[in-house]
Design an enzyme around this catalytic site. Structure first.
Site, short mmCIF file in Angstrom:
data_model
loop_
_atom_site.label_atom_id
_atom_site.label_comp_id
_atom_site.label_asym_id
_atom_site.label_seq_id
_atom_site.Cartn_x
_atom_site.Cartn_y
_atom_site.Cartn_z
N THR A 81 0.62 -1.25 0.09
CA THR A 81 -0.12 -0.14 0.06
C THR A 81 0.74 1.31 0.00
O THR A 81 1.82 1.28 0.80
CB THR A 81 -1.00 0.01 1.19
N SER A 109 5.54 -1.19 -1.16
CA SER A 109 5.04 -0.47 -2.27
C SER A 109 5.88 0.15 -2.99
O SER A 109 6.72 1.00 -2.41
CB SER A 109 3.87 0.21 -1.86
N ARG A 166 -11.59 7.43 -7.96
CA ARG A 166 -11.74 7.62 -6.73
C ARG A 166 -12.77 8.79 -6.06
O ARG A 166 -12.23 9.76 -5.74
CB ARG A 166 -10.68 7.42 -5.65
N HIS A 273 -7.42 -5.00 -6.92
CA HIS A 273 -6.87 -3.88 -6.22
C HIS A 273 -7.96 -3.24 -5.32
O HIS A 273 -7.85 -1.88 -4.86
CB HIS A 273 -6.80 -2.69 -7.37
N ARG A 276 -10.29 -0.54 -6.06
CA ARG A 276 -10.02 0.70 -6.24
C ARG A 276 -9.73 1.40 -7.72
O ARG A 276 -9.41 2.24 -7.89
CB ARG A 276 -8.60 0.98 -5.46
N ASP A 304 -6.47 -11.26 -2.95
CA ASP A 304 -6.65 -10.17 -2.15
C ASP A 304 -8.00 -9.46 -2.62
O ASP A 304 -8.52 -9.84 -3.72
CB ASP A 304 -5.47 -9.41 -1.83
N GLY A 327 -5.10 -5.99 2.60
CA GLY A 327 -4.42 -4.38 2.30
C GLY A 327 -5.15 -3.39 3.39
O GLY A 327 -4.12 -3.02 4.14
N ARG A 328 -6.36 -3.23 3.55
CA ARG A 328 -6.85 -2.22 4.35
C ARG A 328 -6.69 -2.56 5.88
O ARG A 328 -6.52 -1.75 6.70
CB ARG A 328 -8.42 -1.91 3.84
C1 LIG Z 1 -4.69 2.95 0.67
C2 LIG Z 1 -4.27 1.82 -0.37
C3 LIG Z 1 -3.11 1.96 -1.20
C4 LIG Z 1 -2.79 0.79 -2.01
N1 LIG Z 1 -1.65 1.01 -2.68
C5 LIG Z 1 -1.08 0.00 -3.41
C6 LIG Z 1 0.06 0.08 -4.13
O1 LIG Z 1 0.83 1.08 -4.03
N2 LIG Z 1 0.49 -1.00 -4.99
C7 LIG Z 1 -0.36 -1.86 -5.07
O2 LIG Z 1 -0.13 -2.83 -5.96
N3 LIG Z 1 -1.54 -2.18 -4.39
C8 LIG Z 1 -2.09 -1.19 -3.75
N4 LIG Z 1 -3.27 -1.03 -3.16
C9 LIG Z 1 -3.96 -2.50 -3.26
C10 LIG Z 1 -3.62 -3.50 -2.17
O3 LIG Z 1 -2.57 -3.77 -2.41
C11 LIG Z 1 -4.68 -4.67 -2.30
O4 LIG Z 1 -4.48 -5.14 -3.45
C12 LIG Z 1 -5.98 -4.17 -1.86
O5 LIG Z 1 -6.06 -3.15 -0.67
C13 LIG Z 1 -6.77 -5.61 -1.32
O6 LIG Z 1 -7.75 -5.56 -0.90
P1 LIG Z 1 -8.38 -5.22 0.67
O7 LIG Z 1 -7.81 -3.59 1.06
O8 LIG Z 1 -10.05 -5.43 0.67
O9 LIG Z 1 -7.57 -6.06 1.56
C14 LIG Z 1 -3.74 -0.19 -2.28
C15 LIG Z 1 -4.77 -0.15 -1.35
C16 LIG Z 1 -4.95 0.88 -0.41
C17 LIG Z 1 -6.49 0.64 0.36
#
Ligand SMILES: Cc1cc2nc3c(=O)[nH]c(=O)nc-3n(C[C@H](O)[C@H](O)[C@H](O)COP(=O)(O)O)c2cc1C
Length: 383
Positions: A81, A109, A166, A273, A276, A304, A327-328
């Site tokens: 993240t 990340s 978003r 993702h 998102r 994920d 992630g979150r």
């Molecule tokens: C605040 C935030 C920032 C994220 N930044 C990245 C990132 O820099 N690189 C990436 O591959 N995924 C990023 N993601 C996606 C996460 O790696 C992951 O795929 C996703 O959060 C999984 O879903 P969950 O939050 O329901 O667990 C981000 C997600 C969030 C919530």
């Protein structure tokens, strides 16, 4: 932390909301458009029910797993993240420390605010590195740099050809570099502890990107994403150059998983993702069985999106995943309680998972793969 206040992921989320400004909470919590994918990621797990077995003497549970040569305490890893430093100073480091203490992998990340060296020196462990290919010409140099630091697992994220829409961020006027406006300043004043910590800390930086460009140039490149010229040939070039394990993050179609096997990748993360990116994409859980059926045992399969409890981890394993990413959840823990908050979130998941195994009559992850599932979601099909 006052652990007795936190009984489920929602308690951590509620506390996170109270600790950081609204624009930061919305950045963590939000998804694309009307958030259909984000909500379905979570809801679909509830459509899967597990049938317990009884009297199986499951007093010797084994939940450790060896994944891509890494011995993990249980089958989760911390998803990459970006901008963790916005949530808490040294946010990446704090999450990495909690992950190391709980013996699970941490993925740093490309948009991290701590350097690889900082993570290694504080945890003694090389993080897995997530790469956005934002500069095709320079990517091999960056890969070489990562290799020199001793990292062995690279995760290339390929589901961000452009930025997701978003709406919460747009409404809050949040973008990087941060441009303070009246409502953002008022928002920060509402969370004085967060604001003081932010002001006392160094300005945010992106140490994984080249050191010769300004913060603004790096932020523009990372957040005004336009990487839509990326192709399988680019991934093959990286594969040829990278001697370690290579994982592709962000696939949903079985044919893409087959392609990943064809070019010799070691793992895929089935992911949207976290909802998102594309507002109405399918969910990873829906696609998991059909992807597993075409790549079984040929590479590691991670999932994920929407994993919120120990039971969710078991459901993903039962449907064929080797491990999940979260992630979150760790971000809620970070916002609510720093490193110990993250650690408690991880422990909560582990306890929920082992207790659920006891209730299901499972001693091992192999037993979990054999449990009977009742599926109320027509779009999830499996044998
Ligand atoms: C605040 C935030 C920032 C994220 N930044 C990245 C990132 O820099 N690189 C990436 O591959 N995924 C990023 N993601 C996606 C996460 O790696 C992951 O795929 C996703 O959060 C999984 O879903 P969950 O939050 O329901 O667990 C981000 C997600 C969030 C919530």
């Amino acid at each position: 932390m006052a652990t007795n206040k936190f009984h489920s992921w929602n308690d951590w989320r509620d506390m996170a909301r109270k600790k950081v400004p609204k624009f930061v909470f919305d950045f963590i919590d939000g998804g694309a458009g009307n958030e259909a994918a984000l909500n379905r990621n979570i809801d679909l797990f509830k459509q899967i029910s597990m049938v317990p077995r009884v009297l199986k003497n499951n007093s010797h549970k084994k939940i450790t797993i060896n994944i891509l040569g890494n011995q993990c305490g249980f089958p989760i890893a911390i998803a990459p993240t970006g901008l963790n430093g916005l949530i808490k100073p040294r946010g990446d480091q704090l999450i990495a420390q909690a992950a190391a203490a709980n013996n699970i992998p941490f993925i740093l990340s490309t948009a991290a605010n701590c350097s690889i060296e900082q993570i290694i020196s504080k945890t003694g462990v090389c993080p897995w590195i997530q790469l956005y290919v934002i500069n095709k010409a320079g990517v091999l140099k960056l890969v070489e740099k990562i290799r020199e630091k001793g990292c062995e697992i690279l995760v290339i994220t390929i589901d961000v050809p452009v930025s997701g829409n978003r709406l919460r961020d747009l409404k809050n006027g949040f973008k990087m570099p941060l441009r303070p406006n009246f409502s953002l300043i008022a928002d920060c004043l509402n969370r004085p502890q967060w604001s003081i910590a932010r002001m006392m800390d160094k300005p945010l930086s992106f140490p994984l990107l080249e050191s010769d460009s300004s913060f603004k140039a790096k932020a523009d490149r990372l957040f005004s994403r336009n990487f839509d010229s990326l192709s399988w040939n680019d991934i093959t070039r990286i594969r040829d150059q990278w001697p370690g394990k290579l994982i592709l993050k962000g696939i949903l179609h079985p044919d893409d998983a087959v392609e990943a096997v064809r070019i010799g990748l070691d793992g895929v993360v089935i992911s949207n993702h976290g909802g998102r990116q594309l507002e109405n994409t399918v969910t990873p859980l829906e696609m998991l069985p059909s992807i597993v059926s075409v790549v079984k045992n040929k590479l590691a399969v991670f999932l994920d999106g929407g994993v919120r409890s120990g039971e969710d981890i078991l459901k993903a394993i039962a449907l064929g995943a080797d491990s999940v990413l979260v992630g979150r959840l760790p971000l809620y823990g970070l916002a609510a309680g720093g490193e110990s908050g993250v650690s408690e979130v991880i422990s909560m998941l582990e306890t929920e998972m082992t207790n659920s195994m006891a209730l299901l009559g499972c001693n091992s992850l192999e037993d979990v793969r054999k449990i009977m599932i009742v599926n109320r979601c027509p779009s999830i099909s499996f044998n």
